[in-house]
Design a protein around this motif. Structure first.
Motif, PDB file in Angstrom:
ATOM      1  N   THR A  80       0.826  -1.205   0.000  1.00 39.19           N
ATOM      2  CA  THR A  80       0.000   0.000   0.000  1.00 39.19           C
ATOM      3  C   THR A  80       0.864   1.259   0.000  1.00 39.19           C
ATOM      4  N   ARG A  81       1.905   1.244   0.803  1.00 38.76           N
ATOM      5  CA  ARG A  81       2.814   2.406   0.895  1.00 38.76           C
ATOM      6  C   ARG A  81       3.550   2.629  -0.421  1.00 38.76           C
ATOM      7  N   VAL A  82       4.034   1.554  -1.034  1.00 42.78           N
ATOM      8  CA  VAL A  82       4.766   1.683  -2.303  1.00 42.78           C
ATOM      9  C   VAL A  82       3.840   2.167  -3.411  1.00 42.78           C
ATOM     10  N   SER A  83       2.622   1.664  -3.449  1.00 41.64           N
ATOM     11  CA  SER A  83       1.701   2.114  -4.504  1.00 41.64           C
ATOM     12  C   SER A  83       1.304   3.578  -4.308  1.00 41.64           C
ATOM     13  N   ALA A  84       1.312   4.047  -3.072  1.00 40.20           N
ATOM     14  CA  ALA A  84       1.027   5.471  -2.840  1.00 40.20           C
ATOM     15  C   ALA A  84       2.212   6.348  -3.226  1.00 40.20           C
ATOM     16  N   MET A  85       3.434   5.800  -3.129  1.00 37.30           N
ATOM     17  CA  MET A  85       4.636   6.591  -3.439  1.00 37.30           C
ATOM     18  C   MET A  85       4.934   6.639  -4.921  1.00 37.30           C
ATOM     19  N   THR A  86       4.743   5.520  -5.594  1.00 40.70           N
ATOM     20  CA  THR A  86       5.040   5.477  -7.029  1.00 40.70           C
ATOM     21  C   THR A  86       3.933   4.703  -7.732  1.00 40.70           C
ATOM     22  N   GLN A  87       3.435   5.247  -8.797  1.00 42.67           N
ATOM     23  CA  GLN A  87       2.336   4.604  -9.518  1.00 42.67           C
ATOM     24  C   GLN A  87       2.825   3.666 -10.618  1.00 42.67           C
ATOM     25  N   SER A  88       4.014   3.912 -11.145  1.00 40.46           N
ATOM     26  CA  SER A  88       4.440   3.184 -12.337  1.00 40.46           C
ATOM     27  C   SER A  88       5.249   1.918 -12.032  1.00 40.46           C
ATOM     28  N   GLN A  89       6.096   1.948 -11.032  1.00 37.12           N
ATOM     29  CA  GLN A  89       7.020   0.839 -10.795  1.00 37.12           C
ATOM     30  C   GLN A  89       6.713   0.101  -9.483  1.00 37.12           C
ATOM     31  N   VAL A  90       5.464  -0.185  -9.207  1.00 26.83           N
ATOM     32  CA  VAL A  90       5.084  -0.797  -7.935  1.00 26.83           C
ATOM     33  C   VAL A  90       5.668  -2.196  -7.804  1.00 26.83           C
ATOM     34  N   LEU A  91       5.487  -3.016  -8.827  1.00 25.31           N
ATOM     35  CA  LEU A  91       5.962  -4.400  -8.760  1.00 25.31           C
ATOM     36  C   LEU A  91       7.484  -4.474  -8.700  1.00 25.31           C
ATOM     37  N   ALA A  92       8.160  -3.674  -9.492  1.00 26.34           N
ATOM     38  CA  ALA A  92       9.631  -3.676  -9.479  1.00 26.34           C
ATOM     39  C   ALA A  92      10.164  -3.192  -8.134  1.00 26.34           C
ATOM     40  N   THR A  93       9.529  -2.188  -7.559  1.00 23.71           N
ATOM     41  CA  THR A  93       9.968  -1.674  -6.259  1.00 23.71           C
ATOM     42  C   THR A  93       9.747  -2.702  -5.161  1.00 23.71           C
TER      43      THR A  93
END
Length: 168
Positions: free
Chosen positions: A73-86
């Motif tokens: 949830t935190r990663v998807s809020a921080m970046t919209q494009s590279q969620v899976l890679a992050t």
């Protein structure tokens, strides 16, 4: 016709050595071995067992909900494009940190014989890092905090696992 012998074997930790007497009677064709333990086993109190189970459960609760629910949830809020890679980079870096720190702190707690100190230090570090997670401004800082969190969790969990071995 019969040979009898007794052998003393030592096992256990240095602080709690136990002795096992192995007595064997060996006639010409058959061998019988009887093992007895002259030292009665030391049972841990139910209080210790419940507190130990609570500590191990608390260690799992410290990272499971965060890594499974809150981190995506935190990663998807921080970046919209590279969620899976992050998330993949965070999981990989955290796994490497967890593996190495588990070995390191297991070894360090064996050498120092101060498991409670390591457990308390890991608990403090883990709590501080969990509190700092919502305030990360960048994905790279978040990944660095996850690596440090895994380091702190294993600073707590590896000596805790070693402590179980000491109590047997």
């Amino acid at each position: 016709r019969h040979q009898q012998w007794a052998t003393r074997l030592s096992y256990g930790s240095r602080s709690r050595p136990k002795q096992l007497w192995c007595c064997a009677v060996a006639p010409q064709r058959a061998t019988a071995t009887v093992l007895t333990d002259p030292v009665a086993p030391v049972r841990q109190s139910p209080r210790f067992m419940y507190l130990y189970a609570l500590a191990v459960s608390g260690g799992a609760v410290a990272y499971m909900p965060f890594l499974r629910l809150l981190l995506p949830t935190r990663v998807s809020a921080m970046t919209q494009s590279q969620v899976l890679a992050t998330l993949a980079m965070a999981a990989f870096a955290g796994a490497i940190s967890a593996s190495l720190s588990n070995i390191l702190f297991g070894w360090a707690s064996d050498i120092t014989r101060r498991r409670r100190t390591w457990i308390f230090g890991g608990l403090l570090l883990s709590c501080l890092l969990l509190v700092a997670m919502p305030y990360t401004p960048d994905v790279n800082v978040l990944i660095a905090l996850i690596v440090c969190l895994q380091f702190g969790l294993n600073m707590m969990l590896a000596p805790l696992a070693g402590w179980a071995g000491d109590m047997i």
